[in-house]
Design a protein around this motif. Structure first.
Motif, PDB file in Angstrom:
ATOM      1  N   ALA A  65       6.699   0.053  -2.627  1.00  0.00           N
ATOM      2  CA  ALA A  65       7.651   1.148  -2.439  1.00  0.00           C
ATOM      3  C   ALA A  65       7.832   1.934  -3.736  1.00  0.00           C
ATOM      4  N   HIS A  66       7.941   1.229  -4.828  1.00  0.00           N
ATOM      5  CA  HIS A  66       8.151   1.878  -6.134  1.00  0.00           C
ATOM      6  C   HIS A  66       6.962   2.754  -6.525  1.00  0.00           C
ATOM      7  N   LEU A  67       5.755   2.304  -6.191  1.00  0.00           N
ATOM      8  CA  LEU A  67       4.549   3.040  -6.581  1.00  0.00           C
ATOM      9  C   LEU A  67       4.278   4.243  -5.667  1.00  0.00           C
ATOM     10  N   GLY A  68       4.869   4.268  -4.477  1.00  0.00           N
ATOM     11  CA  GLY A  68       4.632   5.386  -3.568  1.00  0.00           C
ATOM     12  C   GLY A  68       3.636   5.102  -2.470  1.00  0.00           C
ATOM     13  N   VAL A  69       3.354   3.828  -2.196  1.00  0.00           N
ATOM     14  CA  VAL A  69       2.515   3.463  -1.056  1.00  0.00           C
ATOM     15  C   VAL A  69       3.194   3.964   0.221  1.00  0.00           C
ATOM     16  N   ARG A  70       2.428   4.462   1.171  1.00  0.00           N
ATOM     17  CA  ARG A  70       3.020   5.079   2.362  1.00  0.00           C
ATOM     18  C   ARG A  70       3.335   4.076   3.465  1.00  0.00           C
ATOM     19  N   ILE A  71       2.529   3.019   3.558  1.00  0.00           N
ATOM     20  CA  ILE A  71       2.728   2.043   4.635  1.00  0.00           C
ATOM     21  C   ILE A  71       2.397   0.648   4.117  1.00  0.00           C
TER      22      ILE A  71
ATOM     23  N   LEU B  56      -4.540  -0.329 -10.099  1.00  0.00           N
ATOM     24  CA  LEU B  56      -5.419   0.434  -9.227  1.00  0.00           C
ATOM     25  C   LEU B  56      -5.659   1.833  -9.780  1.00  0.00           C
ATOM     26  N   PRO B  57      -6.824   2.409  -9.514  1.00  0.00           N
ATOM     27  CA  PRO B  57      -7.116   3.760 -10.009  1.00  0.00           C
ATOM     28  C   PRO B  57      -6.324   4.853  -9.285  1.00  0.00           C
ATOM     29  N   GLU B  58      -5.722   4.512  -8.153  1.00  0.00           N
ATOM     30  CA  GLU B  58      -4.904   5.477  -7.409  1.00  0.00           C
ATOM     31  C   GLU B  58      -3.914   4.713  -6.545  1.00  0.00           C
ATOM     32  N   VAL B  59      -2.898   5.396  -6.078  1.00  0.00           N
ATOM     33  CA  VAL B  59      -1.932   4.776  -5.172  1.00  0.00           C
ATOM     34  C   VAL B  59      -2.525   4.764  -3.762  1.00  0.00           C
ATOM     35  N   PRO B  60      -2.683   3.597  -3.159  1.00  0.00           N
ATOM     36  CA  PRO B  60      -3.294   3.546  -1.823  1.00  0.00           C
ATOM     37  C   PRO B  60      -2.335   4.054  -0.752  1.00  0.00           C
ATOM     38  N   ASP B  61      -2.905   4.565   0.329  1.00  0.00           N
ATOM     39  CA  ASP B  61      -2.095   4.943   1.485  1.00  0.00           C
ATOM     40  C   ASP B  61      -1.403   3.728   2.085  1.00  0.00           C
ATOM     41  N   MET B  62      -2.175   2.653   2.229  1.00  0.00           N
ATOM     42  CA  MET B  62      -1.683   1.439   2.886  1.00  0.00           C
ATOM     43  C   MET B  62      -1.842   0.238   1.971  1.00  0.00           C
ATOM     44  N   ALA B  63      -0.886  -0.681   2.056  1.00  0.00           N
ATOM     45  CA  ALA B  63      -1.027  -1.976   1.391  1.00  0.00           C
ATOM     46  C   ALA B  63      -0.817  -3.075   2.419  1.00  0.00           C
ATOM     47  N   ILE B  64      -1.792  -3.975   2.513  1.00  0.00           N
ATOM     48  CA  ILE B  64      -1.650  -5.165   3.348  1.00  0.00           C
ATOM     49  C   ILE B  64      -1.094  -6.267   2.458  1.00  0.00           C
ATOM     50  N   VAL B  65       0.052  -6.803   2.806  1.00  0.00           N
ATOM     51  CA  VAL B  65       0.688  -7.848   2.001  1.00  0.00           C
ATOM     52  C   VAL B  65       0.405  -9.183   2.668  1.00  0.00           C
ATOM     53  N   ALA B  66      -0.561  -9.915   2.097  1.00  0.00           N
ATOM     54  CA  ALA B  66      -0.991 -11.199   2.655  1.00  0.00           C
ATOM     55  C   ALA B  66      -0.552 -12.324   1.725  1.00  0.00           C
ATOM     56  N   LEU B  67       0.725 -12.324   1.397  1.00  0.00           N
ATOM     57  CA  LEU B  67       1.323 -13.343   0.528  1.00  0.00           C
ATOM     58  C   LEU B  67       2.413 -14.064   1.308  1.00  0.00           C
ATOM     59  N   ALA B  68       2.898 -15.166   0.751  1.00  0.00           N
ATOM     60  CA  ALA B  68       3.973 -15.916   1.383  1.00  0.00           C
ATOM     61  C   ALA B  68       5.214 -15.905   0.489  1.00  0.00           C
ATOM     62  N   GLY B  69       6.365 -16.178   1.115  1.00  0.00           N
ATOM     63  CA  GLY B  69       7.596 -16.399   0.378  1.00  0.00           C
ATOM     64  C   GLY B  69       8.058 -15.220  -0.445  1.00  0.00           C
ATOM     65  N   GLU B  70       8.608 -15.533  -1.635  1.00  0.00           N
ATOM     66  CA  GLU B  70       9.186 -14.524  -2.505  1.00  0.00           C
ATOM     67  C   GLU B  70       8.141 -13.514  -2.963  1.00  0.00           C
ATOM     68  N   GLY B  71       6.883 -13.923  -3.023  1.00  0.00           N
ATOM     69  CA  GLY B  71       5.830 -12.995  -3.411  1.00  0.00           C
ATOM     70  C   GLY B  71       5.736 -11.804  -2.477  1.00  0.00           C
ATOM     71  N   THR B  72       6.056 -12.016  -1.193  1.00  0.00           N
ATOM     72  CA  THR B  72       6.038 -10.924  -0.222  1.00  0.00           C
ATOM     73  C   THR B  72       7.074  -9.873  -0.572  1.00  0.00           C
ATOM     74  N   VAL B  73       8.299 -10.321  -0.851  1.00  0.00           N
ATOM     75  CA  VAL B  73       9.386  -9.390  -1.168  1.00  0.00           C
ATOM     76  C   VAL B  73       9.059  -8.578  -2.415  1.00  0.00           C
TER      77      VAL B  73
ATOM     78  N   LEU C 100      -2.408   4.452  10.916  1.00  0.00           N
ATOM     79  CA  LEU C 100      -3.524   4.464  11.852  1.00  0.00           C
ATOM     80  C   LEU C 100      -4.819   5.015  11.252  1.00  0.00           C
ATOM     81  N   ASN C 101      -4.698   5.779  10.180  1.00  0.00           N
ATOM     82  CA  ASN C 101      -5.894   6.364   9.565  1.00  0.00           C
ATOM     83  C   ASN C 101      -5.707   6.497   8.048  1.00  0.00           C
ATOM     84  N   PRO C 102      -5.537   5.367   7.352  1.00  0.00           N
ATOM     85  CA  PRO C 102      -5.327   5.433   5.902  1.00  0.00           C
ATOM     86  C   PRO C 102      -6.600   5.838   5.169  1.00  0.00           C
ATOM     87  N   LYS C 103      -6.421   6.604   4.096  1.00  0.00           N
ATOM     88  CA  LYS C 103      -7.580   6.990   3.278  1.00  0.00           C
ATOM     89  C   LYS C 103      -7.980   5.880   2.311  1.00  0.00           C
TER      90      LYS C 103
END
Length: 489
Positions: free
Chosen positions: A89-95, A65-82, A9-12
């Protein structure tokens, strides 16, 4: 707000995987909206083919990226999404907000892929919205991780209503219906398949926001009823109305819900009892969901259900009496003193019982409305007031009528609604904040809902009343991330 949803709700900072320079594509809309709605955090477009996206520096992949983002929007299709979710998850993104479809809603094979994504997120402590989600939109922070067209076509009116919906399309429809009523929104979220974060969990968090004065929900299933019960308890404590539209009342509807978002089936009588026991009003359709919004936002909590109906048309009086009885709204019996005062100002052929017919004399005596309203509305038996103007216009002092209605509301605090089909006649009332409806039935349904829901909410807050059991509505459910995340209280 608990840490597990702070990033939602309030990603940096926000990364957009599959970012587009075209602001009207799925990967472009969130960037456009965050810029438009004043997001103050960092925006990291991920696009290996471009050095810049919509004026922001672009990066070829998440690891660049210069830092790990709080949020990642995944706007891909198919296997690219997975792959993108696993990398987040591996990098430590929170949402992660996953917009692609083709997962649990398609059947067993799609559910296996969806489960694998959730497992990868859980293993790293990452939360996930979706898949098959239109995304999240917090207009208070400008964090619009959402590709909805409606925020472009109908720019947000800031306001106190929160919309949380499994369906993206329904979230847009609810938003549009409020927009048409000039009612502003602070949250508009769509959870999709709810592989992890659910409507119920978001509701439990957003119910704590003091800026939220009305919570509107669309549910195809109730995956974690304990969280919805928690939301209801928080809402009761701060007098926050929750109105829910729960689809899947029938077997065919439940099958359609399963195909739409992979939703689990729940016997409808159990849903009905659960919502009632937790003080949540159940709407019948999207229009019904928003119909009483203006009344709730006035802060009106009527003491009872007795109605006074007033019109300049005898026919409207008859129709209002029919509609009120059909809804179970009793017409107030006016005190003799009230009727005596009305007899002194209304013509002899007028009706001074309830409903009250002011007759066509109103055309030549504009003060009649304000005086009638003051006398009848202040009757000790009057809890709710309905006014029907089936026709008015040239020759009627509509501006004065609007002032009289607004003054009555300010002086008495009693709920008052109008039925006015003519837009030009309705406009002065709307301008002064008087709730106006196009039909008698819609106006009376809104009053009935307000009165009945207020009674329901009061029952939930009565001293000594046992807290409703946290009934489990779904059986054999796999644990969700919120069940195992130690940060969740």
């Amino acid at each position: 707000m608990p840490n597990d949803l702070e990033a939602a709700l309030n990603p940096k900072s926000v990364a957009i995987v599959g970012a587009s320079d075209n602001p009207h594509k799925v990967g472009g809309r969130p960037i456009l909206f965050m810029g438009r709605y004043g997001y103050k955090g960092k925006i990291f477009p991920i696009n290996p083919s471009r050095a810049e996206v919509q004026g922001y520096k672009a990066y070829p992949d998440l690891v660049s990226l210069p830092e790990v983002p709080d949020m990642a929007i995944v706007a891909l299709a198919g296997e690219g999404t997975v792959q993108a979710v696993e990398q987040c998850a591996h990098l430590g993104v929170r949402i992660a907000v996953v917009m692609a479809s083709g997962f649990g809603e398609t059947g067993a094979e799609g559910k296996k892929v969806e489960d694998a994504m959730v497992a990868a997120a859980r293993a790293a402590g990452m939360r996930m919205v979706g898949p098959n989600s239109q995304g999240l939109a917090n207009f208070g922070t400008g964090a619009i991780a959402n590709f909805s067209t409606i925020f472009h076509d109908a720019p947000c009116l800031p306001g106190p209503v929160a919309i949380i919906s499994q369906s993206g399309a329904l979230s847009q429809l609810i938003y549009r219906l409020l927009y048409q009523r000039h009612i502003g929104v602070c949250h508009c979220h769509a959870t999709g398949n709810e592989a992890d974060i659910t409507v119920s969990e978001l509701a439990a968090h957003i119910a704590q926001d003091p800026e939220v004065k009305l919570l509107l929900l669309y549910l195809e299933t109730i995956n974690n009823p304990d969280q919805l019960a928690k939301a209801a308890a928080i809402a009761h404590a701060r007098d926050l109305p929750i109105v829910a539209l729960k689809s899947g009342r029938t077997e065919r509807g439940q099958r359609a819900a399963r195909a739409h978002t992979g939703s689990a089936e729940i016997e409808d009588h159990r849903v009905e009892a659960f919502l009632r026991d937790h003080g949540i009003w159940r709407a019948d359709d999207p229009q019904d969901l928003v119909n009483a919004s203006a009344l709730y936002l006035k802060g009106w909590r009527p003491r009872g259900r007795k109605l006074v109906a007033i019109s300049n048309s005898g026919a409207t009086c008859v129709l209002a009496a029919d509609a009120a009885e059909g809804l179970g709204l009793p017409l107030a019996t006016l005190a003799e003193s009230t009727r005596g005062q009305l007899n002194t100002i209304l013509p002899g052929f007028a009706t001074t019982t309830n409903p009250i017919d002011m007759t066509g004399v109103l055309l030549s005596n504009s003060s009649l409305f304000g005086r009638t309203l003051e006398i009848a509305g202040k009757d000790p038996g009057a809890d709710l007031v309905f006014v029907g103007f089936p026709v008015a216009g040239t020759g009627y002092d509509v501006e004065a009528f609007a002032r009289d209605a607004a003054n009555f509301i300010a002086a008495t605090g009693k709920p008052l609604v109008l039925s006015v089909p003519q837009e030009d006649v309705a406009a002065p009332f709307v301008k002064l904040g008087v709730p106006v409806f196009e039909s008698d039935v819609r106006a009376l349904r809104a009053l009935n809902q307000l009165a009945a829901h207020t009674e329901m909410m009061r029952q939930g807050r009565e001293p000594g009343r046992a807290e409703p059991a946290l009934t489990s509505l779904t059986a054999n459910r796999e644990p969700r991330a919120k069940d195992i995340d130690k940060r969740t209280p």
